[in-house]
Write a protein that holds these residues in place. Structure first.
Motif, short mmCIF file in Angstrom:
data_model
loop_
_atom_site.label_atom_id
_atom_site.label_comp_id
_atom_site.label_asym_id
_atom_site.label_seq_id
_atom_site.Cartn_x
_atom_site.Cartn_y
_atom_site.Cartn_z
N LYS A 4 0.98 -1.09 -0.01
CA LYS A 4 0.06 -0.01 -0.03
C LYS A 4 0.86 1.15 0.04
CE LYS A 4 -3.55 2.51 2.90
NZ LYS A 4 -4.46 2.24 3.84
N LYS A 5 1.81 1.13 0.68
CA LYS A 5 2.84 2.54 0.84
C LYS A 5 3.58 2.44 -0.36
CE LYS A 5 3.60 2.47 5.88
NZ LYS A 5 4.52 2.04 6.93
N GLN A 15 2.34 1.66 -3.45
CA GLN A 15 1.24 2.58 -4.24
C GLN A 15 1.18 3.86 -4.16
OE1 GLN A 15 -1.90 -0.38 -3.36
NE2 GLN A 15 -1.54 -1.53 -5.37
N GLU A 16 1.01 4.33 -2.75
CA GLU A 16 0.84 5.55 -2.57
C GLU A 16 2.23 6.50 -2.93
OE1 GLU A 16 0.14 5.96 1.55
OE2 GLU A 16 -1.71 4.90 1.55
N ALA A 70 2.08 6.79 -6.53
CA ALA A 70 0.98 7.79 -7.18
C ALA A 70 1.53 9.39 -6.80
CB ALA A 70 -0.36 7.67 -6.12
N PHE A 106 3.05 9.75 5.53
CA PHE A 106 2.26 10.33 4.37
C PHE A 106 1.26 11.22 5.11
CE2 PHE A 106 3.73 6.26 3.03
CZ PHE A 106 3.86 6.54 1.34
#
Length: 715
Positions: free
Chosen positions: A414-415, A417-418, A421, A467
């Protein structure tokens, strides 16, 4: 399947037509023709059971690929085996080569990012092929199982998702480091004793595994340099052990009685126990480190452990291992096709292993290769059986450990992907921006490059990513990371390091302030070298025979010497020293004649030499976390001395040699920068001197260690 003369012939059916097969130079059976059929299948001997038959047909029965995942580049092929047990897997991998038509190829956005689409029974997966040949417009892929298959161009979103997951797996396996941890614990325990306090042992091992320098062994593993691993291991071990011993002594309020006993330091390492009792933890740790060197071939063990760990990381990049793991988690229904497996209950590793077939065989082949490299020979039958058992159990352990850490992997994905992005929004994935040249790098490689750059920044700053806008303490904001990534990939290393300093994210080694002269000690493994040689003969002398025997003894003594180290403003090192060596060369002759007469004589040389040696123009890296690894550095020698021959009259000769055969060289020089500190390690080999006066049977190892800390403040 066709049976002729008792032999099995396999058929490949494509669009209702039988494809003829022929053998290639390797003896593989080859079916299909690229120009005619758009696909070519190569099947090695032993890939299938004797009674199995293989078919490949063009199919329109597969579920359509979802929009936003990939674009089909050809027909979908259904590869199948007619079996009763539902296991549709191969003992050897089949190679499929697909041809992409010109009109399709011309429309590709990223030709080198082509993939093979595989339908797993419920969804399409996109597998990285073995080879993409732009000249012939072909894609080659190997597989151990049957399924719907087709060449595709995945979307950029699909590539990002896949690389985010792959990076998360790699990060997990690097943290797990099971083989490195096992080897490290074994080495530490062997010196500190089996009775070592378990909590203390765990703290030391975990402390080492968390050291940035130690995990870099993975990156250096390819060169196989045992001394480099030994230096790295010992340096990290000394630091961590000293800190841990100090912490334990503080907790025990100065009572080290039990600690000394539990460390198992009596006997050979009694010196360490005494040092601990005196509170000298750093020297005690260094003494223990020397014990490890003397007890084990640290470098060889570490190289092997690193290679095994790297293979484990690479193995988890295999979709085949990932598929087996998913079955381990969720089980496999017999009615749903999934990677060619039959019915399996969740958690039934033994049945998964049985059905892996060629994949399990390759894991055993790799484990056997590890044994062969570590031991320098083939395993015995008993050892081979144990290797196969251990290979299976190792994979079982990896499945069980990963099951417990699945949430960590998903969080890392998830990190990733973030992070991507944010980078994409700031144009780091836009072609021809921030150093991204699509002619030199695929989209997949660019994503991987950006994530690796992110990892580099977290490593250099020793911070965690935030984040939520934090950019202080142990945290660094994701947008700050992205800015640094853009500088690194666009402007290069020097600009990146400058940005780290300007933002106050690192302490740096200031070469301008640290340059100057320093002293270290050249420590020899052996300060006295003695060699003895015996000769005998029988000779005729007139009417008598003579027996003679000769004993030749060489002996040299020298002490550890101070070394001058000059660090220049240009990053050049100069290492020089004067070594004085004293010794003698004695020949004892005994003669015995057939008439009973005998006599003896002694020839002796006594000498004293001073070797003035220097190694100059050694260029080292002094940037942030920089390392330098150099081999076989040859120096200059100027020798003065005196040689006295004492036999009868006695002769004294003064010797001056401006130059001569190479007698000493730096076998390995390693430097590394840690914040404001430059650590220099040098391994020397001291060889025989000219004229055979000072003679060694083999080179004498010597070592040098120096730490230079740059002053604080502005240059």
């Amino acid at each position: 399947m066709i049976k002729m003369n008792g032999r099995i012939w396999l058929s490949v059916v494509l669009a209702g037509l039988m494809l003829s097969g022929c053998k290639n130079k390797s003896g593989d059976k080859v079916y299909g023709d690229l120009a005619r059929d758009g696909v070519e299948i190569s099947m090695p001997q032993g890939a299938l059971e004797d009674n199995d038959s293989l078919t490949i047909v063009k199919s329109d029965q597969a579920q359509p690929i979802k929009e936003g995942e990939a674009m089909l580049l050809g027909d979908i092929y259904d590869m199948d085996i007619a079996v009763a047990d539902g296991i549709k897997r191969f003992y050897e991998p089949l190679t499929l080569k697909f041809e992409i038509k010109q009109e399709k190829w011309d429309k590709l956005e990223n030709p080198q990012d082509l993939a093979i689409a595989y339908y797993d029974g419920s969804a399409w997966e996109y597998l990285i092929p073995d080879e993409i040949d732009p000249e012939n417009k072909t894609v080659t892929f190997t597989t151990y199982h049957c399924s719907f298959l087709s060449p595709v161009e995945p979307t950029e979103e699909q590539i990002i998702d896949q690389e985010s997951y792959n990076q998360a797996l790699a990060q997990y396996n690097l943290m797990n480091n099971s083989q490195l941890k096992k080897t490290t614990e074994s080495l530490v325990k062997s010196v500190m004793g089996e009775k070592v306090d378990k909590s203390l042992l765990q703290d030391i091992v975990e402390g080492m595994m968390n050291q940035n320098d130690f995990t870099q062994l993975l990156k250096a593993g390819a060169n196989g340099n045992s001394k480099e691993f030994q230096n790295q291991f010992v340096a990290t071990y000394t630091q961590v052990t000293a800190n841990t011993l100090w912490a334990y002594s503080a907790n025990l309020a100065g009572d080290l009685g039990d600690l000394g006993a539990n460390l198992g330091l009596a006997g050979a390492f009694g010196t360490s126990a005494a040092m601990i009792g005196e509170g000298n933890y750093e020297d005690a740790a260094k003494e223990l480190a020397r014990g490890i060197i003397e007890t084990h071939p640290v470098g060889k063990l570490m190289v092997n452990a690193v290679n095994v760990t790297q293979r484990q990381i690479d193995r988890w990049k295999s979709e085949e291992i990932e598929a087996a793991y998913q079955i381990y988690l969720n089980g496999k229904e017999p009615t749903i096709p999934f990677w060619g497996y039959g019915s399996i209950e969740a958690g039934d590793f033994d049945e998964i292993w049985n059905q892996m077939r060629g994949v399990g065989r390759q894991i055993i082949i790799d484990a056997t290769a590890d044994f062969r490299e570590l031991n320098g020979r083939e395993p015995t039958e008993t050892e081979q059986n144990q290797i196969e058992k251990d290979a299976k159990n190792t994979l079982r352990d990896e499945f069980e450990q990963r099951h417990l850490k699945e949430s960590i992997i998903k969080d890392a994905q998830k990190k990733n992907q973030e992070m991507i992005a944010i980078m994409k929004d700031l144009n780091l994935l836009t072609k021809d921006r921030y150093g991204y040249d699509p002619d030199q790098m695929t989209y997949r490689q660019r994503v991987e490059q950006l994530l690796n750059a992110r990892n580099r920044i977290l490593q250099d700053t020793r911070k965690k990513i935030s984040f939520v806008g934090w950019d202080e303490g142990e945290w660094i904001d994701a947008y700050t990371v992205t800015e640094l990534v853009s500088i690194l990939v666009r402007d290069g290393q020097e600009a990146y390091e400058q940005a780290l300093v300007e933002k106050g994210l690192v302490e740096t080694f200031d070469l301008a302030r640290a340059a100057g002269d320093y002293q270290a000690t050249l420590t020899f493994a052996n300060n006295n070298v003695t060699s003895t040689k015996n000769e005998s003969e029988t000779a005729k002398q007139g009417d008598m025979s003579r027996k003679s025997s000769r004993t030749m003894t060489r002996s040299s003594d020298f002490a550890n010497v101070p070394v001058n180290v000059h660090l220049g403003l240009d990053g050049m090192l100069k290492i020089s020293y004067d070594l004085t060596m004293n010794g003698n060369y004695t020949i004892n002759n005994d003669y015995e004649y057939s008439n009973g007469e005998s006599y003896s004589s002694v020839y002796q040389e006594v000498y004293s030499y001073t070797f003035k040696e220097s190694f100059t123009n050694i260029k080292i890296n002094t940037g942030i976390n920089a390392t330098t690894n150099l081999n076989r550095i040859i120096g200059d020698r100027y020798t003065t001395g005196q040689q006295k021959i004492t036999e009868e009259s006695g002769v004294v000769r003064d010797l001056v040699h401006d130059s001569g055969p190479v007698s000493c060289y730096i076998e390995k020089l390693t430097t590394r920068v840690v914040n404001r500190k430059l650590v220099i390690n040098a391994q020397f080999d001291f060889n025989q001197y000219v004229d055979g006066v000072v003679y060694f049977d083999s080179a004498i190892p010597a070592s040098l260690t120096l730490e230079i800390t740059s002053p604080e403040g502005d240059s």
